[in-house]
Write a protein that holds these residues in place. Structure first.
Motif, PDB file in Angstrom:
ATOM      1  N   SER A  60       0.822  -1.201   0.000  1.00 32.56           N
ATOM      2  CA  SER A  60       0.000   0.000   0.000  1.00 32.56           C
ATOM      3  C   SER A  60       0.860   1.258   0.000  1.00 32.56           C
ATOM      4  O   SER A  60       1.913   1.304   0.624  1.00 32.56           O
ATOM      5  N   THR A  61       0.430   2.250  -0.712  1.00 30.26           N
ATOM      6  CA  THR A  61       1.006   3.590  -0.569  1.00 30.26           C
ATOM      7  C   THR A  61      -0.018   4.517   0.082  1.00 30.26           C
ATOM      8  O   THR A  61       0.267   5.675   0.344  1.00 30.26           O
ATOM      9  N   VAL A  62      -1.202   3.969   0.336  1.00 29.10           N
ATOM     10  CA  VAL A  62      -2.273   4.694   1.014  1.00 29.10           C
ATOM     11  C   VAL A  62      -2.732   3.846   2.185  1.00 29.10           C
ATOM     12  O   VAL A  62      -3.013   2.655   2.034  1.00 29.10           O
ATOM     13  N   ASP A  63      -2.781   4.446   3.362  1.00 28.40           N
ATOM     14  CA  ASP A  63      -3.241   3.739   4.556  1.00 28.40           C
ATOM     15  C   ASP A  63      -4.535   4.352   5.061  1.00 28.40           C
ATOM     16  O   ASP A  63      -4.782   5.551   4.893  1.00 28.40           O
ATOM     17  N   ASN A  64      -5.365   3.506   5.695  1.00 28.94           N
ATOM     18  CA  ASN A  64      -6.539   3.973   6.418  1.00 28.94           C
ATOM     19  C   ASN A  64      -6.094   4.232   7.848  1.00 28.94           C
ATOM     20  O   ASN A  64      -5.631   3.316   8.535  1.00 28.94           O
ATOM     21  N   VAL A  65      -6.209   5.480   8.285  1.00 23.01           N
ATOM     22  CA  VAL A  65      -5.703   5.876   9.594  1.00 23.01           C
ATOM     23  C   VAL A  65      -6.865   6.387  10.442  1.00 23.01           C
ATOM     24  O   VAL A  65      -7.584   7.302  10.029  1.00 23.01           O
ATOM     25  N   MET A  66      -7.073   5.769  11.617  1.00 21.59           N
ATOM     26  CA  MET A  66      -8.079   6.258  12.551  1.00 21.59           C
ATOM     27  C   MET A  66      -7.387   7.177  13.551  1.00 21.59           C
ATOM     28  O   MET A  66      -6.379   6.796  14.154  1.00 21.59           O
ATOM     29  N   VAL A  67      -7.921   8.375  13.691  1.00 19.56           N
ATOM     30  CA  VAL A  67      -7.305   9.405  14.525  1.00 19.56           C
ATOM     31  C   VAL A  67      -8.333   9.944  15.510  1.00 19.56           C
ATOM     32  O   VAL A  67      -9.503  10.138  15.151  1.00 19.56           O
ATOM     33  N   GLN A  68      -7.884  10.187  16.741  1.00 15.02           N
ATOM     34  CA  GLN A  68      -8.718  10.876  17.728  1.00 15.02           C
ATOM     35  C   GLN A  68      -8.109  12.233  18.023  1.00 15.02           C
ATOM     36  O   GLN A  68      -6.898  12.348  18.206  1.00 15.02           O
ATOM     37  N   ILE A  69      -8.961  13.238  18.043  1.00 14.93           N
ATOM     38  CA  ILE A  69      -8.565  14.603  18.361  1.00 14.93           C
ATOM     39  C   ILE A  69      -9.241  14.950  19.681  1.00 14.93           C
ATOM     40  O   ILE A  69     -10.479  14.996  19.762  1.00 14.93           O
ATOM     41  N   ALA A  70      -8.452  15.182  20.729  1.00 12.39           N
ATOM     42  CA  ALA A  70      -8.991  15.552  22.035  1.00 12.39           C
ATOM     43  C   ALA A  70      -8.750  17.032  22.267  1.00 12.39           C
ATOM     44  O   ALA A  70      -7.621  17.510  22.165  1.00 12.39           O
ATOM     45  N   VAL A  71      -9.824  17.747  22.561  1.00 12.56           N
ATOM     46  CA  VAL A  71      -9.747  19.164  22.907  1.00 12.56           C
ATOM     47  C   VAL A  71      -9.982  19.241  24.407  1.00 12.56           C
ATOM     48  O   VAL A  71     -11.027  18.810  24.904  1.00 12.56           O
ATOM     49  N   VAL A  72      -9.000  19.764  25.157  1.00 19.13           N
ATOM     50  CA  VAL A  72      -9.016  19.709  26.615  1.00 19.13           C
ATOM     51  C   VAL A  72      -8.977  21.118  27.189  1.00 19.13           C
ATOM     52  O   VAL A  72      -8.163  21.943  26.767  1.00 19.13           O
ATOM     53  N   GLY A  73      -9.835  21.388  28.169  1.00 12.66           N
ATOM     54  CA  GLY A  73      -9.844  22.693  28.832  1.00 12.66           C
ATOM     55  C   GLY A  73     -11.207  23.027  29.381  1.00 12.66           C
ATOM     56  O   GLY A  73     -12.022  22.153  29.664  1.00 12.66           O
ATOM     57  N   ASN A  74     -11.492  24.315  29.514  1.00 11.83           N
ATOM     58  CA  ASN A  74     -12.771  24.818  29.986  1.00 11.83           C
ATOM     59  C   ASN A  74     -13.825  24.568  28.914  1.00 11.83           C
ATOM     60  O   ASN A  74     -13.616  24.884  27.751  1.00 11.83           O
ATOM     61  N   THR A 132     -13.092  17.362  28.468  1.00 11.05           N
ATOM     62  CA  THR A 132     -12.500  16.911  27.218  1.00 11.05           C
ATOM     63  C   THR A 132     -13.589  16.601  26.205  1.00 11.05           C
ATOM     64  O   THR A 132     -14.587  15.972  26.540  1.00 11.05           O
ATOM     65  N   ILE A 133     -13.368  17.044  24.979  1.00 13.16           N
ATOM     66  CA  ILE A 133     -14.199  16.633  23.846  1.00 13.16           C
ATOM     67  C   ILE A 133     -13.281  15.853  22.912  1.00 13.16           C
ATOM     68  O   ILE A 133     -12.243  16.362  22.495  1.00 13.16           O
ATOM     69  N   THR A 134     -13.651  14.609  22.619  1.00 10.32           N
ATOM     70  CA  THR A 134     -12.835  13.760  21.762  1.00 10.32           C
ATOM     71  C   THR A 134     -13.607  13.421  20.495  1.00 10.32           C
ATOM     72  O   THR A 134     -14.728  12.915  20.563  1.00 10.32           O
ATOM     73  N   GLN A 135     -12.983  13.715  19.360  1.00  9.15           N
ATOM     74  CA  GLN A 135     -13.570  13.406  18.064  1.00  9.15           C
ATOM     75  C   GLN A 135     -12.735  12.320  17.391  1.00  9.15           C
ATOM     76  O   GLN A 135     -11.514  12.307  17.522  1.00  9.15           O
ATOM     77  N   THR A 136     -13.402  11.445  16.652  1.00  4.90           N
ATOM     78  CA  THR A 136     -12.724  10.385  15.918  1.00  4.90           C
ATOM     79  C   THR A 136     -12.938  10.590  14.421  1.00  4.90           C
ATOM     80  O   THR A 136     -14.058  10.885  13.991  1.00  4.90           O
ATOM     81  N   TYR A 137     -11.847  10.439  13.659  1.00  4.52           N
ATOM     82  CA  TYR A 137     -11.879  10.581  12.207  1.00  4.52           C
ATOM     83  C   TYR A 137     -11.239   9.363  11.566  1.00  4.52           C
ATOM     84  O   TYR A 137     -10.264   8.827  12.088  1.00  4.52           O
ATOM     85  N   MET A 138     -11.786   8.946  10.422  1.00  9.86           N
ATOM     86  CA  MET A 138     -11.142   7.944   9.598  1.00  9.86           C
ATOM     87  C   MET A 138     -10.563   8.690   8.391  1.00  9.86           C
ATOM     88  O   MET A 138     -11.275   9.399   7.690  1.00  9.86           O
ATOM     89  N   MET A 139      -9.252   8.527   8.188  1.00 10.90           N
ATOM     90  CA  MET A 139      -8.554   9.230   7.107  1.00 10.90           C
ATOM     91  C   MET A 139      -7.845   8.248   6.199  1.00 10.90           C
ATOM     92  O   MET A 139      -7.290   7.253   6.669  1.00 10.90           O
ATOM     93  N   ARG A 140      -7.879   8.540   4.918  1.00  8.25           N
ATOM     94  CA  ARG A 140      -7.060   7.811   3.945  1.00  8.25           C
ATOM     95  C   ARG A 140      -5.904   8.728   3.603  1.00  8.25           C
ATOM     96  O   ARG A 140      -6.106   9.818   3.072  1.00  8.25           O
TER      97      ARG A 140
END
Length: 145
Positions: A60-74, A132-140
């Protein structure tokens, strides 16, 4: 490309949005984070999965990547940042510049809001009211493997 480029790519995309940097500054962390608790609010990027998209005859030269973005604070601040993060990453196609992998697709999967956390350090209350707000994304991503 090395896995660290995945973090750098997402960080670069997010740094292009003034509505994010006006609140969190450049406190967007990937694989390398401060040893001590960082100033709030901040964003933490975590790769939670990476699978190849092999063809019959080639790696593969392209991967499926699952990523979590956590936004932390008030919560009042991070709810605004989380909305802009979703605007920035959901359905994103491209690259922030030619030094980073190309994102062929970025799809928002879900979001979880975590109730107030109390961070303790040496049995002394350091932070109160942190959420914390955590978002999940699937990226190619064109990773180049």
């Amino acid at each position: 490309m090395a896995n660290s480029y995945i973090y750098a790519t997402i960080r670069a995309v997010l740094l292009n949005y003034n509505d994010i940097t006006d609140i969190v500054g450049d406190r967007i962390y990937g694989i390398t984070r401060p040893q001590a608790l960082p100033y709030m609010p901040f964003i933490a990027i975590t790769k939670v999965g990476q699978t190849p998209n092999n063809t019959k005859y080639h790696n593969s030269t392209v991967d499926n990547v699952m990523v979590q973005i956590a936004v932390v604070g008030n919560y009042d601040q991070i709810i605004l940042v989380a909305d802009v993060v979703r605007d920035a990453l959901d359905n994103y196609i491209g690259t922030p510049n030619n030094d980073y992998p190309y994102i062929q697709e970025s799809v928002f999967q879900n979001q979880v809001d975590t109730a107030e956390l109390d961070y303790m350090k040496a049995d002394t209350l350091v932070f109160d009211g942190v959420q914390t707000i955590t978002q999940t994304y699937m990226m190619r991503m064109a990773t180049g493997y």
